[in-house]
Design a protein around this motif. Structure first.
Motif, mmCIF file in Angstrom:
data_model
loop_
_atom_site.group_PDB
_atom_site.id
_atom_site.type_symbol
_atom_site.label_atom_id
_atom_site.label_comp_id
_atom_site.label_asym_id
_atom_site.label_seq_id
_atom_site.Cartn_x
_atom_site.Cartn_y
_atom_site.Cartn_z
ATOM 1 N N ALA A 9 4.213 -5.258 -7.219
ATOM 2 C CA ALA A 9 3.259 -5.914 -8.107
ATOM 3 C C ALA A 9 3.752 -7.311 -8.442
ATOM 4 O O ALA A 9 4.843 -7.403 -8.697
ATOM 5 C CB ALA A 9 3.019 -5.162 -9.258
ATOM 6 N N GLY A 10 2.853 -8.398 -8.411
ATOM 7 C CA GLY A 10 3.230 -9.682 -8.574
ATOM 8 C C GLY A 10 2.186 -10.603 -7.565
ATOM 9 O O GLY A 10 1.172 -10.184 -7.180
ATOM 10 N N ALA A 33 -7.166 -2.224 2.210
ATOM 11 C CA ALA A 33 -6.611 -1.300 1.212
ATOM 12 C C ALA A 33 -5.377 -2.030 0.660
ATOM 13 O O ALA A 33 -5.299 -1.651 -0.554
ATOM 14 C CB ALA A 33 -5.973 -0.005 2.272
ATOM 15 N N LEU A 34 -4.454 -2.785 1.376
ATOM 16 C CA LEU A 34 -3.618 -3.436 0.764
ATOM 17 C C LEU A 34 -4.205 -4.491 -0.505
ATOM 18 O O LEU A 34 -3.518 -4.409 -1.457
ATOM 19 C CB LEU A 34 -2.633 -4.188 1.578
ATOM 20 N N GLY A 35 -5.230 -5.215 0.057
ATOM 21 C CA GLY A 35 -5.809 -6.014 -0.945
ATOM 22 C C GLY A 35 -6.401 -5.394 -2.210
ATOM 23 O O GLY A 35 -6.345 -5.942 -3.261
ATOM 24 N N ARG A 36 -7.017 -4.291 -2.200
ATOM 25 C CA ARG A 36 -7.247 -3.365 -3.184
ATOM 26 C C ARG A 36 -6.447 -2.986 -4.171
ATOM 27 O O ARG A 36 -6.481 -3.120 -5.136
ATOM 28 C CB ARG A 36 -8.211 -2.205 -2.682
ATOM 29 N N GLU A 37 -5.318 -2.731 -3.736
ATOM 30 C CA GLU A 37 -4.137 -2.251 -4.293
ATOM 31 C C GLU A 37 -3.349 -3.325 -5.107
ATOM 32 O O GLU A 37 -2.673 -3.123 -6.151
ATOM 33 C CB GLU A 37 -3.237 -1.397 -3.606
ATOM 34 N N ARG A 38 -3.408 -4.443 -4.514
ATOM 35 C CA ARG A 38 -2.356 -5.455 -4.919
ATOM 36 C C ARG A 38 -3.267 -6.785 -5.379
ATOM 37 O O ARG A 38 -3.265 -7.596 -4.446
ATOM 38 C CB ARG A 38 -1.323 -5.647 -3.910
ATOM 39 N N SER A 39 -3.778 -6.786 -6.392
ATOM 40 C CA SER A 39 -5.015 -8.220 -6.619
ATOM 41 C C SER A 39 -4.267 -9.260 -6.646
ATOM 42 O O SER A 39 -4.734 -10.508 -6.285
ATOM 43 C CB SER A 39 -5.726 -7.792 -7.958
ATOM 44 N N GLY A 40 -2.869 -9.339 -6.733
ATOM 45 C CA GLY A 40 -2.096 -10.726 -6.820
ATOM 46 C C GLY A 40 -1.785 -11.078 -5.610
ATOM 47 O O GLY A 40 -1.140 -12.278 -5.573
ATOM 48 N N TRP A 41 -1.669 -10.357 -4.514
ATOM 49 C CA TRP A 41 -1.232 -10.644 -3.256
ATOM 50 C C TRP A 41 -2.669 -11.390 -2.501
ATOM 51 O O TRP A 41 -3.573 -10.887 -2.677
ATOM 52 C CB TRP A 41 -0.870 -9.381 -2.557
ATOM 53 N N HIS A 42 -2.227 -12.134 -1.642
ATOM 54 C CA HIS A 42 -3.166 -12.517 -0.662
ATOM 55 C C HIS A 42 -2.833 -12.123 0.742
ATOM 56 O O HIS A 42 -1.653 -12.037 1.170
ATOM 57 C CB HIS A 42 -3.132 -14.174 -0.493
ATOM 58 N N MET A 43 -3.850 -11.378 1.278
ATOM 59 C CA MET A 43 -3.863 -10.890 2.465
ATOM 60 C C MET A 43 -4.412 -11.632 3.563
ATOM 61 O O MET A 43 -5.501 -12.126 3.213
ATOM 62 C CB MET A 43 -4.692 -9.479 2.487
#
Ligand code: GLN
Length: 276
Positions: free
Chosen positions: A107-108, A125-135
């Motif tokens: 997370a971060g 799916a990754l974008g939904r789970e990790r709002s701080g990450w840019h996919m």
């Protein structure tokens, strides 16, 4: 006059391994209702129009077309995705790739890349789970880029961008903390290609040269110049390809290389990390 219960009883899909489920999904969609509605209201009358729609869905399924293409949608992770015949139908096995990527993405904040995104399944799916990450999600096929973008917009995921790129071709000079891909990995001669649902899926999403490893070789060879130091690469592959994929990753300087099994007990995902 026909009621739900008798349609469910009479419908047949002899060739489908998931006949009951398929019939319920198709009838629920023809009625514009959920599957639980069918169980709650078995005595409800089915109108002529809905009955005709159901009959046409059943006929398409009898010809072998996958339910996901007939309905134009498929569940993946916690998402409902639009699917279309230009892309692979997201598979439950691919959720293993998402789970492992999440373990590597604290997370971060950071940037991750999904190569050959198709419907956008993995990136979304990754974008939904990790709002701080840019996919960043890329695909070579224009229809797939448009479809993944529609899925992204409908899900309202502002931290995912969908772009056109043949693997790394449009990503010159860009580096990521993590790269993930479920590339095509089937051998061109594989007899499975002429049976079941995959007959309807695009071969560009399935087939990758004589040993099925052409795209995986290309991704592994080029990933190091698009990863930061200590960056991760995670790849889905065929049930018997893990030893080769581990070897290819090790040859390119990846460390901590290991493979993980899917629910069927097959080594399905291999991951590795660049040195610090
Ligand atoms: N990344 C997409 C998925 O996993 C598409 C994969 C592919 O077309 N090989 O569903």
């Amino acid at each position: 006059m026909t009621i739900i219960a008798s349609l469910l009883r009479e419908a047949q899909l002899p060739e489908s391994p998931t006949a009951r489920l398929d019939i319920e999904l198709l009838l629920a969609a023809a009625l514009g209702k959920t599957r639980s509605y069918l169980r709650t209201w078995p005595e409800r009358i089915v109108g002529t129009e809905a009955a005709q729609v159901f009959a046409s869905y059943l006929e398409r399924r009898r010809q072998g077309e996958p339910v996901a293409y007939i309905l134009g949608q498929q569940g993946f992770w916690s998402l409902d995705l639009e699917v279309a015949p230009h892309t692979l139908i997201p598979r439950p096995e691919t959720e293993l790739l998402v789970e492992l990527a999440l373990q590597c993405l604290p997370a971060g904040q950071g940037r991750a890349l999904d190569l050959g995104t198709g419907t956008g399944a993995i990136a979304l799916a990754l974008g939904r789970e990790r709002s701080g990450w840019h996919m960043v999600a890329v695909d070579r096929v224009p229809e797939a880029v448009a479809l993944a973008e529609r899925n992204r917009a409908r899900l309202g995921l502002a931290n995912v961008s969908v772009r056109a790129s043949h693997w790394f071709s449009a990503l010159e000079g860009e580096r990521f903390d993590l790269i993930v891909s479920n590339p095509p990995y089937i051998c061109s001669e594989d007899p499975h290609l002429s049976a079941g649902d995959v007959r309807f899926e695009p071969s560009s999403a399935l087939v990758s040269g004589r040993d099925g490893l052409d795209d995986i070789r290309h991704i592994i060879a080029n990933a190091p110049s698009h990863l930061v130091s200590a960056g991760w690469l995670l790849l889905e592959h065929g049930y018997d390809q893990a030893p080769r994929v581990r070897e290819l990753m090790a040859q390119q300087g990846f460390e901590q290389v290991e493979s993980r099994e899917d629910l069927g007990g097959h080594e399905r995902v291999t991951l590795g990390r660049l040195p610090c």
